[in-house]
Design a protein around this motif. Sequence first.
Motif, short mmCIF file in Angstrom:
data_model
loop_
_atom_site.label_atom_id
_atom_site.label_comp_id
_atom_site.label_asym_id
_atom_site.label_seq_id
_atom_site.Cartn_x
_atom_site.Cartn_y
_atom_site.Cartn_z
N LEU A 141 -13.35 -16.52 -11.98
CA LEU A 141 -12.26 -17.24 -11.31
C LEU A 141 -12.04 -18.58 -11.99
N HIS A 142 -10.82 -18.80 -12.48
CA HIS A 142 -10.45 -20.03 -13.19
C HIS A 142 -9.51 -20.85 -12.31
N LEU A 143 -10.00 -22.00 -11.83
CA LEU A 143 -9.21 -22.88 -10.98
C LEU A 143 -9.13 -24.30 -11.53
N GLN A 144 -9.31 -24.46 -12.82
CA GLN A 144 -9.26 -25.79 -13.42
C GLN A 144 -7.88 -26.44 -13.20
N GLU A 145 -7.87 -27.76 -13.23
CA GLU A 145 -6.63 -28.54 -13.20
C GLU A 145 -5.76 -28.21 -11.98
N ASN A 146 -6.40 -28.15 -10.84
CA ASN A 146 -5.69 -28.11 -9.56
C ASN A 146 -6.05 -29.38 -8.80
N ASN A 147 -5.99 -29.32 -7.50
CA ASN A 147 -6.40 -30.46 -6.68
C ASN A 147 -7.32 -29.99 -5.56
N VAL A 148 -8.16 -29.01 -5.89
CA VAL A 148 -9.09 -28.44 -4.90
C VAL A 148 -10.06 -29.52 -4.45
N ARG A 149 -10.24 -29.65 -3.15
CA ARG A 149 -11.05 -30.75 -2.60
C ARG A 149 -12.41 -30.32 -2.07
N GLY A 150 -12.59 -29.04 -1.82
CA GLY A 150 -13.86 -28.61 -1.24
C GLY A 150 -14.16 -27.15 -1.53
N LEU A 151 -15.39 -26.74 -1.16
CA LEU A 151 -15.84 -25.37 -1.34
C LEU A 151 -16.41 -24.88 -0.01
N CYS A 152 -15.88 -23.79 0.50
CA CYS A 152 -16.35 -23.27 1.79
C CYS A 152 -16.91 -21.86 1.63
N ARG A 153 -17.88 -21.56 2.44
CA ARG A 153 -18.56 -20.27 2.37
C ARG A 153 -17.61 -19.12 2.66
N ARG A 154 -16.73 -19.30 3.61
CA ARG A 154 -15.86 -18.21 4.04
C ARG A 154 -15.00 -17.68 2.89
N ALA A 155 -14.45 -18.59 2.08
CA ALA A 155 -13.60 -18.17 0.97
C ALA A 155 -14.42 -17.52 -0.13
N LEU A 156 -15.55 -18.14 -0.49
CA LEU A 156 -16.38 -17.62 -1.58
C LEU A 156 -17.04 -16.30 -1.20
N ALA A 157 -17.29 -16.10 0.08
CA ALA A 157 -17.95 -14.86 0.52
C ALA A 157 -17.09 -13.63 0.28
N ARG A 158 -15.80 -13.82 0.12
CA ARG A 158 -14.92 -12.69 -0.16
C ARG A 158 -15.10 -12.15 -1.57
N ALA A 159 -15.79 -12.91 -2.41
CA ALA A 159 -16.02 -12.48 -3.80
C ALA A 159 -17.53 -12.48 -4.07
N PRO A 160 -18.28 -11.57 -3.47
CA PRO A 160 -19.75 -11.60 -3.59
C PRO A 160 -20.25 -11.25 -4.99
N LEU A 161 -19.40 -10.67 -5.84
CA LEU A 161 -19.80 -10.29 -7.19
C LEU A 161 -19.43 -11.36 -8.22
N LEU A 162 -18.95 -12.50 -7.76
CA LEU A 162 -18.49 -13.56 -8.66
C LEU A 162 -19.63 -14.04 -9.56
N GLU A 163 -19.33 -14.13 -10.87
CA GLU A 163 -20.32 -14.56 -11.85
C GLU A 163 -19.96 -15.88 -12.53
N ARG A 164 -18.66 -16.18 -12.64
CA ARG A 164 -18.22 -17.40 -13.34
C ARG A 164 -17.16 -18.10 -12.50
N LEU A 165 -17.42 -19.37 -12.19
CA LEU A 165 -16.47 -20.15 -11.38
C LEU A 165 -16.16 -21.45 -12.12
N HIS A 166 -14.89 -21.61 -12.49
CA HIS A 166 -14.43 -22.78 -13.24
C HIS A 166 -13.62 -23.68 -12.31
N LEU A 167 -14.15 -24.86 -12.04
CA LEU A 167 -13.47 -25.81 -11.15
C LEU A 167 -13.35 -27.19 -11.80
N ASP A 168 -13.28 -27.24 -13.11
CA ASP A 168 -13.14 -28.52 -13.80
C ASP A 168 -11.82 -29.19 -13.40
#
Length: 402
Positions: free
Chosen positions: A148-175
């Motif tokens: 999941l590539h989310l760089q260059e947005n304005n994301v302010r936080g990380l919550c369990r509920r959203a991430l739990a929908r992708a339990p197989l996630l291996e790479r998370l880009h939040l730069d």
Amino acid sequence: MSHKVSCCMRTPPAHDPSLPKRPPRRGGPWSTGAAFTLAALRGGSPLPFPCPPLTIVAAVAAVAVSAAACPSVCRCAGGRVYCNDRGLTAVPEGLPPGATTLFLQNNRIGDAGIPARLGHLSALKVLYLYANALEQLPAYLPPALRELHLQENNVRGLCRRALARAPLLERLHLDDNSVSAAGIEEDAFAENRRLRLLFLSRNHLSSVPPGLPPALEELRLDDNRIHTIPLRAFEGLPALRRLVLDGNLLANQRMADDTFSRLVNLSELSLGRNALAAPPANLPRARLRRLSLAANAISHVPAGTLARMRSLERLDLSDNNLTTLPRGLFDDLGSLSHLGLRNNPWFCGCNLAWLRDWLRRRAPPGLEVKGLLCQAPARLRGLAVGDLRGEMDACDPPAAAP
């Protein structure tokens, strides 16, 4: 589904070049079946010949569905759907259900533009949403997502509920977002046991995120506002190999002595552009290959700091306040290939003569040394330490600071 198939079965002009040529008839049942298929596609009446093989019908249907499923604003090819750089404000409708990679970067998609149907793309493994207008993690992530590539947005936080929908996630880009320590739930990564790479560079973090997943291999936290690292910040990360903490507010007194010692598989540690007065205590030794301490305020390196670092290949001490180094500091560095020492106020007296001799006689073959130039005394300023002969034998004391 029936509507899409019927649209694909309209009668085309007889000269349409896209139609397959009728194969020569050889009298077998499959050739008559093929003729039946073409006749049916042309809207003709069924002929009393054997039915065509199911594989032919399935292939024709798959092509028809694939062509119809691609949104008009996108381009689809081999499981990849290209909807990037379109000025979109929402995820387009009609995405093919078999898509494996979805490109949505460089649009204007906000939180309201992420529909629930995105989570129904059960085959999607890679999602590019960087350079959009998101302020939170997408609420509907596909269940098979790996990257999941989310760089260059304005994301302010990380919550369990959203991430739990992708339990197989291996790479998370939040730069390049606005993630703060207060915006990360303590158990945000509880369901992401497979996460191997987490990039949080250039955010607003004041501390290391809690509850990092145990499979993590690479963690980038550079250019944040991290000023304190408690003792157990990196506990339970046996697989961590690369840790980047450049450009923070770290000082020795705000880091526990064993901060890094438990990272037994760490091969790269980068602590440049902080406020360290000395290298951190108890650095990992067994597998460390790259160590950067550049651009701090380091004025002394305790003896034994680099002891038993036999795998170390690159060491950068550039842009600090070092005038000398303790005798034997590099004795165990048999794998060293790059040594950065530039932009330090080196005093070339007898206390540094050991380093000149080490460079000549004991340094690993092929070692590249950058920036070891005398700054004092004045008569030796600008000379390379390795080129000096007897000039360093005199023990002139360093000039007192004004």
